[in-house]
Design a protein around this motif. Structure first.
Motif, PDB file in Angstrom:
ATOM      1  N   TYR A 150      -9.682   9.487   4.938  1.00 21.68           N
ATOM      2  CA  TYR A 150     -10.777   8.379   4.363  1.00 21.68           C
ATOM      3  C   TYR A 150     -10.166   7.063   4.193  1.00 21.68           C
ATOM      4  O   TYR A 150      -9.010   7.052   3.485  1.00 21.68           O
ATOM      5  CB  TYR A 150     -11.253   8.915   2.956  1.00 21.68           C
ATOM      6  N   HIS A 181      -1.659  12.115  -2.315  1.00 21.10           N
ATOM      7  CA  HIS A 181      -1.876  11.885  -0.879  1.00 21.10           C
ATOM      8  C   HIS A 181      -2.753  10.807  -0.708  1.00 21.10           C
ATOM      9  O   HIS A 181      -3.394  10.809   0.419  1.00 21.10           O
ATOM     10  CB  HIS A 181      -2.074  13.070  -0.275  1.00 21.10           C
ATOM     11  N   SER A 182      -3.114   9.795  -1.429  1.00 22.42           N
ATOM     12  CA  SER A 182      -3.739   8.892  -1.284  1.00 22.42           C
ATOM     13  C   SER A 182      -2.942   7.610  -1.129  1.00 22.42           C
ATOM     14  O   SER A 182      -2.080   7.346  -2.236  1.00 22.42           O
ATOM     15  CB  SER A 182      -5.063   8.571  -2.022  1.00 22.42           C
ATOM     16  N   ARG A 183      -3.187   6.461  -0.633  1.00 22.31           N
ATOM     17  CA  ARG A 183      -2.550   5.305  -0.697  1.00 22.31           C
ATOM     18  C   ARG A 183      -3.571   4.251  -1.417  1.00 22.31           C
ATOM     19  O   ARG A 183      -4.591   4.194  -1.179  1.00 22.31           O
ATOM     20  CB  ARG A 183      -2.299   4.653   0.669  1.00 22.31           C
ATOM     21  N   SER A 184      -2.942   3.396  -2.296  1.00 21.79           N
ATOM     22  CA  SER A 184      -3.692   2.318  -2.910  1.00 21.79           C
ATOM     23  C   SER A 184      -2.351   1.113  -3.274  1.00 21.79           C
ATOM     24  O   SER A 184      -1.387   1.563  -3.238  1.00 21.79           O
ATOM     25  CB  SER A 184      -4.354   2.738  -3.837  1.00 21.79           C
ATOM     26  N   LEU A 220       0.744  -1.229   0.128  1.00 22.16           N
ATOM     27  CA  LEU A 220      -0.057   0.118  -0.045  1.00 22.16           C
ATOM     28  C   LEU A 220       0.702   1.323   0.057  1.00 22.16           C
ATOM     29  O   LEU A 220       1.530   1.400   0.869  1.00 22.16           O
ATOM     30  CB  LEU A 220      -0.808  -0.068   1.274  1.00 22.16           C
ATOM     31  N   ARG A 262     -11.273   3.459   2.250  1.00 27.78           N
ATOM     32  CA  ARG A 262     -12.245   3.047   1.802  1.00 27.78           C
ATOM     33  C   ARG A 262     -11.713   1.398   1.314  1.00 27.78           C
ATOM     34  O   ARG A 262     -10.385   1.316   0.756  1.00 27.78           O
ATOM     35  CB  ARG A 262     -12.619   3.481   0.576  1.00 27.78           C
ATOM     36  N   VAL A 264      -8.218  -1.276  -1.792  1.00 30.56           N
ATOM     37  CA  VAL A 264      -8.192  -0.144  -0.757  1.00 30.56           C
ATOM     38  C   VAL A 264      -7.779   1.216  -1.183  1.00 30.56           C
ATOM     39  O   VAL A 264      -6.726   1.127  -1.927  1.00 30.56           O
ATOM     40  CB  VAL A 264      -7.394  -0.867   0.512  1.00 30.56           C
ATOM     41  N   LYS A 265      -8.256   2.290  -0.673  1.00 27.66           N
ATOM     42  CA  LYS A 265      -7.926   3.758  -0.774  1.00 27.66           C
ATOM     43  C   LYS A 265      -7.748   4.418   0.330  1.00 27.66           C
ATOM     44  O   LYS A 265      -8.887   4.315   0.958  1.00 27.66           O
ATOM     45  CB  LYS A 265      -8.489   4.123  -1.898  1.00 27.66           C
ATOM     46  N   VAL A 266      -6.885   4.970   0.883  1.00 32.26           N
ATOM     47  CA  VAL A 266      -6.689   5.818   1.835  1.00 32.26           C
ATOM     48  C   VAL A 266      -6.343   7.155   1.305  1.00 32.26           C
ATOM     49  O   VAL A 266      -5.426   7.244   0.823  1.00 32.26           O
ATOM     50  CB  VAL A 266      -5.520   5.083   2.925  1.00 32.26           C
ATOM     51  N   SER A 267      -7.037   8.288   2.134  1.00 34.46           N
ATOM     52  CA  SER A 267      -6.573   9.275   1.533  1.00 34.46           C
ATOM     53  C   SER A 267      -6.252  10.386   2.867  1.00 34.46           C
ATOM     54  O   SER A 267      -6.983  10.454   3.533  1.00 34.46           O
ATOM     55  CB  SER A 267      -7.959  10.172   0.873  1.00 34.46           C
ATOM     56  N   GLU A 268      -5.072  11.084   2.776  1.00 33.89           N
ATOM     57  CA  GLU A 268      -4.502  11.737   3.844  1.00 33.89           C
ATOM     58  C   GLU A 268      -4.488  13.263   3.497  1.00 33.89           C
ATOM     59  O   GLU A 268      -4.713  13.978   2.566  1.00 33.89           O
ATOM     60  CB  GLU A 268      -3.135  11.343   4.118  1.00 33.89           C
ATOM     61  N   LYS A 321      -2.926   4.519   8.414  1.00 32.26           N
ATOM     62  CA  LYS A 321      -2.081   3.252   7.981  1.00 32.26           C
ATOM     63  C   LYS A 321      -2.514   2.235   8.611  1.00 32.26           C
ATOM     64  O   LYS A 321      -2.541   0.891   7.812  1.00 32.26           O
ATOM     65  CB  LYS A 321      -0.775   3.858   8.534  1.00 32.26           C
ATOM     66  N   MET A 379      -5.766  -3.999   3.474  1.00 35.61           N
ATOM     67  CA  MET A 379      -4.874  -4.839   2.412  1.00 35.61           C
ATOM     68  C   MET A 379      -4.671  -6.431   2.911  1.00 35.61           C
ATOM     69  O   MET A 379      -4.902  -7.139   1.874  1.00 35.61           O
ATOM     70  CB  MET A 379      -3.563  -4.294   2.456  1.00 35.61           C
ATOM     71  N   GLY A 422      -5.535   0.906   6.863  1.00 33.03           N
ATOM     72  CA  GLY A 422      -5.263   0.548   5.296  1.00 33.03           C
ATOM     73  C   GLY A 422      -4.439  -0.757   5.049  1.00 33.03           C
ATOM     74  O   GLY A 422      -4.833  -1.552   4.466  1.00 33.03           O
ATOM     75  N   LYS A 423      -3.779  -1.121   6.061  1.00 29.25           N
ATOM     76  CA  LYS A 423      -3.083  -2.094   6.317  1.00 29.25           C
ATOM     77  C   LYS A 423      -3.781  -3.432   6.402  1.00 29.25           C
ATOM     78  O   LYS A 423      -3.753  -4.592   5.864  1.00 29.25           O
ATOM     79  CB  LYS A 423      -1.732  -2.278   7.349  1.00 29.25           C
TER      80      LYS A 423
END
Lengths: 573, 189
Positions: free
Chosen positions: B49, A164-167, A4, B51, B31-35, B18, B25, B21-22
């Protein structure tokens, strides 16, 4: 292996896998982490340059030196780097050269909302835009292939939500490329008119070849769901479109933003009753479609200002309003504030107290403009505090009423030439350099005044006093002060604003968030002495509140900077 | 599954995102994590966020779209309530941090936020997360304590979530964070 990754981290991974050797950048939200993550790879030399123009030129030089190179910046940084940017199309490259630029639709952390796609068109450079972390990595690698194939620098456009988004991202190995042999080629690299005229013709040839590439390339893809609605979009807007329309639309997703395909768009439009262009900020794709004679739904329905969302598309394109609830009470705003213990707080308190007009600059200290400090009159762009004040004072002649305020990193970025202008042209403004020993706003990056490089290695730290003296400011009027020593700061401010020459006050105290700064015990209010006068509230510290006519300090937040203590006449702190 | 993590800059929402999100996964989801980075972090209202599901595109969550809102500060729970889906859950810390307009007297911190939200028929669980964290040794583990409190509404297998906490928190604060997580989880049952 899948990981991620933050979009910016994925770009850095792409640099690593693409065999990039050299990265030079100046930090700027939302681009900063690309360079920080790149610096974690031993195979990549990475550095912070004093500004984006220097960084871009260093990256150009590294490319001409034969290695793959990179440079990252935020959108307004590209304005600073525009000069070398425009020449990059003409000179072409040796090792692949990619310039990363991160736009900030919605202005989460910026002074404007400019659309960098215009630069790609104006500078005649190809531009790619990813929509996810996986694409951040892939498109970065493709950008290097394009750069070398078409002999041009390539722009990699990001936006805040992608940066700034994680994927999830699939990690691959690094491909090493030998440094190419150096070739002296003045016709290609000495940009004087005789050579540049010939190079312009070459640039147009490259663009024509790229336009052909755009018609049938892996960056531009069509998803055919057999729908009557066709959506043309790019980058993060594609994500919102997919959430909004699902299988109820066909998609032309553009990964190459310059040059845009023509025939591909004409053919896609011909198959659909309704064509919608979904793009944040300016109507770049829309205008291109209209130039091809295609009637589209675009900025007639969707806004130019601000960022998009699934919610916005549902409302504007499908007429679906969100279903939600809220409480009746008024919810106070929570704007960002200077941190507890921030060394800038005492400066802005004092400037406000002395009723000085303040020409501000870009950084954490821009927050000196908000209540209750309300100290700053103007903030324009990096370095403009000094240069714009010079003009104001020349016209108004009230130099003792004004000061300019600039951070240490911003001063090194573009304050130096402004100060030269003041000295050279007999200006007598006072410049405050807020030296907090770090680049604060973007999250603690080293700079030429900190004595460390991006990789954490020791390096000579330049001395602000010596710099200002060498720029022509009299040593007698270069003063250093601890900004938390309010009486000393006030006295020096009065002296230097009265002086009939250019002067510099260096307010020196490290950022309270630095690990090296030891937190002092929290202050405690002696309730028997507190009269509830609220004098301690004038400094705008988020730790202090007054309830039932007694001040209260939030011990979990207070770092013991003692500034409030100096405000209290009753010894209650 | 749409989760929002809301709070005040500096409260540790980045670490919380984090962890989630982990966990997503490791659950085999997209997954999408927005910071949020930069200016808004400085003591401002911060929202992250998270998702996850079979396919996730948008990195943000709009009004009426969050299954769970995890809130580190009470006023922020009220601010982001409109983003909660009908039938969603808010797990909030009762910690209150006055924003500058309240400190300067320009606005008032609303009373009875939890009661007001409850009155709308919303499932809200309000707990003193810093107190739980203090109990296990460090107030800074409040964010992880709150994740523990929300563990049974976040949609993860418990062990997957617990392992995600273990792998994301700083190694030197591992024991305290695990204790905070377990304590929070205990209290939620």
């Amino acid at each position: 292996m899948k990981k991620l990754l933050l979009g910016n981290e994925a770009v850095a991974r792409g640099l690593y896998e693409a065999g990039v050797r050299f990265v030079s950048s100046y930090p700027g939200t939302p681009s900063t982490e690309i360079t920080e993550y790149a610096a974690e790879y031993d195979e990549i030399y990475a550095e912070w340059a004093p500004n984006e123009k220097v960084a871009a030129e260093a990256a150009l030089g590294a490319s001409i030196g034969g290695g793959r190179s990179f440079c990252a910046m935020k959108h307004v940084g590209l304005n600073v780097a525009a000069d070398p940017l425009f020449v990059m199309a003409q000179t072409g490259v040796s090792g692949g050269l990619v310039i990363g630029v991160a736009d900030d639709p919605g202005m989460h952390s910026s002074q404007n909302e400019q659309d960098s796609r215009h630069y790609a068109i104006a500078a005649k450079l190809p531009m790619v835009e990813p929509a996810s972390s996986a694409e951040c990595k892939e498109y970065t690698k493709i950008a290097y292939d394009l750069s070398e194939q078409f002999d041009t620098a390539v722009l990699l456009r990001l936006t805040t939500r992608v940066s700034h988004s994680r994927s999830p991202v699939e990690l691959c190995d690094r491909t090493e490329y030998e440094v190419k042999p150096y070739e002296k080629n003045p016709a290609k690299h000495v940009m004087m008119p005789a050579n540049a005229k010939k190079r312009h013709v070459v640039v147009e040839e490259h663009l024509a070849a790229l336009a052909e590439y755009a018609e049938n390339c892996p960056l531009n893809t069509i998803e055919d769901n057999g729908a009557s609605v066709g959506i043309i979009t790019a980058g993060n807007c594609w994500n919102y479109a997919k959430e909004t329309f699902g299988k109820e639309a066909d998609y032309l997703k553009l990964g190459l933003l310059n040059p845009l395909p023509k025939q591909m768009i004409v053919d896609f439009a011909a198959k659909h009753e309704n064509v919608i262009v979904i793009e944040e900020l300016d109507p770049v794709i829309e205008n291109h479609c209209r130039s091809l004679g295609i009637n589209v739904v675009g900025k007639d329905v969707l806004p130019i200002c601000g960022e998009f969302s699934e919610e916005l598309l549902k409302e504007k394109l499908l007429g679906i309003e969100a279903d939600y609830c809220e409480i009746g009470a008024q919810i106070p705003m929570r704007p960002p504030v200077l941190c507890p213990g921030c060394p800038h707080r005492g400066v802005f308190y004092t400037l406000s107290k002395l009723k000085l007009r303040v020409s501000g600059d870009i950084g954490c200290y821009t927050l000196g403009a908000v209540a209750p400090l309300n100290a700053i009159d103007t903030v324009y762009c990096m370095g403009a505090s000094i240069s714009s004040l010079h003009g104001t004072v020349k016209v108004r002649g009230e130099e003792d009423k004004y000061v300019s305020v600039i951070g240490d990193s911003t001063f090194m970025h573009s304050g130096l030439t402004g100060l030269v202008n003041v000295v050279y042209n007999g200006g007598n403004t006072t410049t405050l350099i807020l030296d907090n020993s770090i680049t604060g706003m973007t999250g603690h990056q080293e700079n030429p005044l900190t004595g460390k490089t991006l990789k954490g290695e020791p390096t000579p730290n330049l001395c602000l006093e010596d710099i200002c003296a060498s720029l022509g400011v009299s040593r007698d009027h270069i003063r250093a002060v601890d900004p938390n020593d309010l009486p000393a700061l006030e006295a020096i401010l009065k002296e230097e604003t009265a002086a009939k020459c250019a002067s510099v006050i260096i307010c020196r105290r490290p950022c309270a968030l630095l690990k090296s700064v030891k937190r002092q015990p929290a202050l405690v209010v002696d309730e028997s002495k507190c009269v509830g006068c609220k004098a301690c509230m004038k400094i705008g510290c988020p730790c202090i509140s007054v309830t039932d006519k007694k001040a209260k300090i939030d011990a979990s937040m207070c770092v013991g900077c003692d500034l409030c203590k100096q405000m209290c006449k009753f010894g209650a702190l | 599954m749409n989760i929002m993590i809301v709070g005040v800059g500096g409260q540790g929402s980045l670490l919380a995102s984090k962890i989630l999100g982990k966990a997503a996964m490791d659950s085999g989801c997209d997954v999408k994590v927005s910071e949020v980075h930069g200016m808004s972090q400085r003591g401002g209202s911060v929202v992250t966020y998270v998702r996850f599901g079979e396919e996730v595109y948008s990195p943000v969550i709009g009004k009426g779209d969050a299954d769970v809102i995890l809130s580190f500060e009470l006023l922020e729970a009220a601010r982001w309530l409109p983003n909660l889906k009908n039938g969603g859950t808010i797990v909030t810390s009762t910690q209150q941090i006055n924003p500058m307009p309240v400190i300067t007297g320009a606005a008032e911190y609303p009373n009875e936020i939890v009661e007001d939200i409850k009155a709308l028929g919303v499932d809200i669980r309000a707990v003193d997360a810093p107190a739980i964290a203090r109990e296990v040794g460090n107030e800074r583990a409040s964010n992880v304590a709150l994740i523990g409190l929300a563990a049974n509404v976040l949609g993860f297998d418990h062990e997957v979530l617990r392992n995600a906490v273990a792998s994301c928190v700083p190694a030197k604060a591992l024991d305290i964070n695990m204790a905070a997580f377990d304590k929070g989880y205990e209290l939620s049952k």
